[in-house]
Every structure is written in structure tokens, then in C-alpha cells.
Design a protein around this motif. Structure first.
Motif, mmCIF file in Angstrom:
data_model
loop_
_atom_site.group_PDB
_atom_site.id
_atom_site.type_symbol
_atom_site.label_atom_id
_atom_site.label_comp_id
_atom_site.label_asym_id
_atom_site.label_seq_id
_atom_site.Cartn_x
_atom_site.Cartn_y
_atom_site.Cartn_z
ATOM 1 N N ILE A 272 -5.553 -1.604 -4.570
ATOM 2 C CA ILE A 272 -4.982 -2.930 -4.307
ATOM 3 C C ILE A 272 -6.084 -3.935 -3.997
ATOM 4 O O ILE A 272 -6.135 -5.025 -4.580
ATOM 5 C CB ILE A 272 -3.951 -2.856 -3.161
ATOM 6 C CG1 ILE A 272 -2.750 -2.036 -3.604
ATOM 7 C CG2 ILE A 272 -3.532 -4.249 -2.714
ATOM 8 C CD1 ILE A 272 -1.852 -1.595 -2.465
ATOM 9 N N VAL A 273 -6.992 -3.567 -3.100
ATOM 10 C CA VAL A 273 -8.064 -4.477 -2.688
ATOM 11 C C VAL A 273 -8.968 -4.823 -3.865
ATOM 12 O O VAL A 273 -9.435 -5.950 -3.993
ATOM 13 C CB VAL A 273 -8.877 -3.858 -1.521
ATOM 14 C CG1 VAL A 273 -10.140 -4.635 -1.264
ATOM 15 C CG2 VAL A 273 -8.023 -3.814 -0.268
ATOM 16 N N HIS A 274 -9.169 -3.869 -4.763
ATOM 17 C CA HIS A 274 -10.027 -4.109 -5.920
ATOM 18 C C HIS A 274 -9.308 -4.829 -7.053
ATOM 19 O O HIS A 274 -9.891 -5.058 -8.112
ATOM 20 C CB HIS A 274 -10.610 -2.792 -6.422
ATOM 21 C CG HIS A 274 -11.628 -2.218 -5.496
ATOM 22 N ND1 HIS A 274 -12.541 -1.289 -5.888
ATOM 23 C CD2 HIS A 274 -11.891 -2.447 -4.184
ATOM 24 C CE1 HIS A 274 -13.319 -0.967 -4.864
ATOM 25 N NE2 HIS A 274 -12.929 -1.647 -3.818
ATOM 26 N N GLY A 275 -8.033 -5.168 -6.844
ATOM 27 C CA GLY A 275 -7.311 -5.991 -7.805
ATOM 28 C C GLY A 275 -6.722 -5.249 -8.991
ATOM 29 O O GLY A 275 -6.524 -5.840 -10.047
ATOM 30 N N HIS A 276 -6.436 -3.967 -8.831
ATOM 31 C CA HIS A 276 -5.884 -3.198 -9.946
ATOM 32 C C HIS A 276 -4.359 -3.190 -9.976
ATOM 33 O O HIS A 276 -3.772 -2.676 -10.926
ATOM 34 C CB HIS A 276 -6.373 -1.742 -9.893
ATOM 35 C CG HIS A 276 -7.845 -1.593 -10.101
ATOM 36 N ND1 HIS A 276 -8.477 -1.867 -11.287
ATOM 37 C CD2 HIS A 276 -8.825 -1.206 -9.243
ATOM 38 C CE1 HIS A 276 -9.766 -1.652 -11.169
ATOM 39 N NE2 HIS A 276 -10.010 -1.240 -9.935
ATOM 40 N N SER B 277 -3.811 -8.584 -3.952
ATOM 41 C CA SER B 277 -4.944 -7.829 -3.421
ATOM 42 C C SER B 277 -4.847 -7.661 -1.908
ATOM 43 O O SER B 277 -5.843 -7.431 -1.244
ATOM 44 C CB SER B 277 -6.257 -8.514 -3.800
ATOM 45 O OG SER B 277 -6.288 -9.809 -3.246
ATOM 46 N N ASP C 96 -2.379 -3.368 -13.228
ATOM 47 C CA ASP C 96 -2.611 -4.524 -14.087
ATOM 48 C C ASP C 96 -2.977 -4.013 -15.481
ATOM 49 O O ASP C 96 -3.742 -3.053 -15.622
ATOM 50 C CB ASP C 96 -3.749 -5.367 -13.500
ATOM 51 C CG ASP C 96 -3.951 -6.666 -14.246
ATOM 52 O OD1 ASP C 96 -3.146 -6.974 -15.155
ATOM 53 O OD2 ASP C 96 -4.911 -7.388 -13.924
ATOM 54 N N GLN D 175 0.827 -1.199 0.000
ATOM 55 C CA GLN D 175 0.000 0.000 0.000
ATOM 56 C C GLN D 175 0.867 1.258 0.000
ATOM 57 O O GLN D 175 0.646 2.178 -0.785
ATOM 58 C CB GLN D 175 -0.898 -0.024 1.231
ATOM 59 C CG GLN D 175 -1.770 1.179 1.393
ATOM 60 C CD GLN D 175 -2.658 1.076 2.614
ATOM 61 O OE1 GLN D 175 -2.697 0.050 3.287
ATOM 62 N NE2 GLN D 175 -3.371 2.134 2.901
ATOM 63 N N ARG E 209 -1.052 -10.604 -9.580
ATOM 64 C CA ARG E 209 -1.998 -9.646 -9.011
ATOM 65 C C ARG E 209 -2.015 -9.860 -7.503
ATOM 66 O O ARG E 209 -2.185 -10.981 -7.031
ATOM 67 C CB ARG E 209 -3.389 -9.874 -9.582
ATOM 68 C CG ARG E 209 -4.425 -8.939 -8.988
ATOM 69 C CD ARG E 209 -5.753 -9.146 -9.621
ATOM 70 N NE ARG E 209 -5.681 -8.623 -10.989
ATOM 71 C CZ ARG E 209 -6.675 -8.682 -11.848
ATOM 72 N NH1 ARG E 209 -7.804 -9.246 -11.521
ATOM 73 N NH2 ARG E 209 -6.539 -8.183 -13.049
ATOM 74 N N SER F 281 -6.609 -3.683 -16.218
ATOM 75 C CA SER F 281 -7.364 -2.762 -15.370
ATOM 76 C C SER F 281 -7.691 -1.486 -16.141
ATOM 77 O O SER F 281 -6.864 -1.004 -16.923
ATOM 78 C CB SER F 281 -6.539 -2.412 -14.134
ATOM 79 O OG SER F 281 -7.101 -1.301 -13.472
#
Length: 174
Positions: A127-131, A140, A157, A108, A138, A160
Motif C-alpha cells: 500500500i505504502v509503495h503505491g501498488h 497509499s 494497480d 491494510q 491509488r 504495478s
């Protein structure tokens, strides 16, 4: 730690109502965009375990220097790989580490410092949303410890929508 584990990965403060400690914790939670103080306490517990291991290794060097030297080298190599210690640091330097040294190595924080987000909280959301990817994986988990040689590979990503330079949520150039 597995999800069904019964033990906590952190220790809570001994004295729950100390104004100075509470305000410094609040400061760190805001500066690093942590979800809650539990994440801070987890990092503090990790730092305590580093110091404990360093003290044990320093104590063992008084007796069997060879065995302690080998274990100490592995321990130092791990902390240097994660960027918590510099290449010139030794076991003594572990005892002078601060909580900031551990928090700076979180994905983060690194995503925010690399300019992928405007705030640490936004970096956490991306990060949590996987971007965000580290290398070709990847990730998260905002608390993922980024190794020094992985640091340059932290990016969006390619699939993304945030990979587009013109996306409205992208960080403005400073």
C-alpha cells in the motif's frame, strides 16, 4: 488532520506500565501489522469518539426524540457504510464495539484478508509503495477506512509489477 496540526489524534494510556495492557497491545500491533502503538491508540480514540457520540445521542433521545433520531440515523448510516456496524444494529450496539471492529476496516487489513499479500506487514508495504488501488484511485495510506461497497474493488494497480500473477512476491493461493 493537516500535517502542521498541533493536536494529537489519539490519547496515550493513563498508566504506561501495565503488563497485561502492554502485551494485549503488542498482540494487536502484530496481528494487524501496525507500524507502532500510536496507530493502535488512534484507532482506540476513534472507537471512544463513536461510543461518546452514541451515549450523547442516547441521552438526547430522552428529551427531543425527533432531532436525536435524525442525527442518530446519520451516525448509524455512516458506521454501517464503513462496515463497523451491521444493517440490523442500533445505537446500543455501538457501545459494545471492540477495537477489532475498527481495525478490520483498515485498507491494510482488507488487502491482507483479500489475499493480496502474505502478511499484514507485506500488505502495508504494498500500500505504502503505491501498488494498491481502491476503485480507480491509488491509495497509499494503510489506515484508509474502506467502505463496504468499495471492498470488492481493492486490488493491485494495473500498472504495478505486482499485477502479474507470476510475480514472486504475490500471495500464494491457500
Amino acid at each position: 488532520m493537516p500535517l502542521g496540526s498541533k493536536t494529537k489524534a489519539y490519547e496515550t494510556p493513563n498508566h504506561p506500565f501495565q503488563g497485561e495492557r502492554i502485551s494485549s497491545e503488542h498482540d494487536l500491533v502484530g496481528r494487524y501489522g501496525l507500524r507502532n502503538k500510536e496507530e493502535l491508540w488512534r484507532a482506540q480514540s476513534e472507537l471512544r469518539s463513536f461510543r461518546r457520540e452514541a451515549r450523547e445521542l442516547l441521552g438526547r433521545t430522552q428529551g427531543d426524540a425527533d432531532a436525536a433520531g435524525r442525527e442518530g440515523e446519520e451516525f448509524l448510516a455512516r458506521l454501517k457504510r464503513y462496515g463497523i456496524l451491521d444493517d440490523t444494529d442500533g445505537l446500543d450496539d455501538i457501545l459494545s464495539l471492540e477495537i477489532n471492529d475498527v481495525l478490520e476496516r483498515r485498507l491494510q487489513t482488507i488487502a491482507y484478508r483479500r489475499g493480496l499479500a502474505n502478511t499484514p506487514q507485506q500488505a502495508r508495504q504494498f500500500i505504502v509503495h503505491g501498488h494498491v488501488v481502491v476503485g480507480d484511485r491509488r491509495v497509499s495510506v494503510p489506515s484508509y477506512k474502506v467502505e463496504v461497497d468499495e471492498e470488492e474493488t481493492v486490488e493491485f494497480d494495473e500498472t504495478s509489477p505486482l499485477a502479474d500473477e507470476l510475480h514472486p512476491e504475490r500471495a500464494e493461493e491457500q
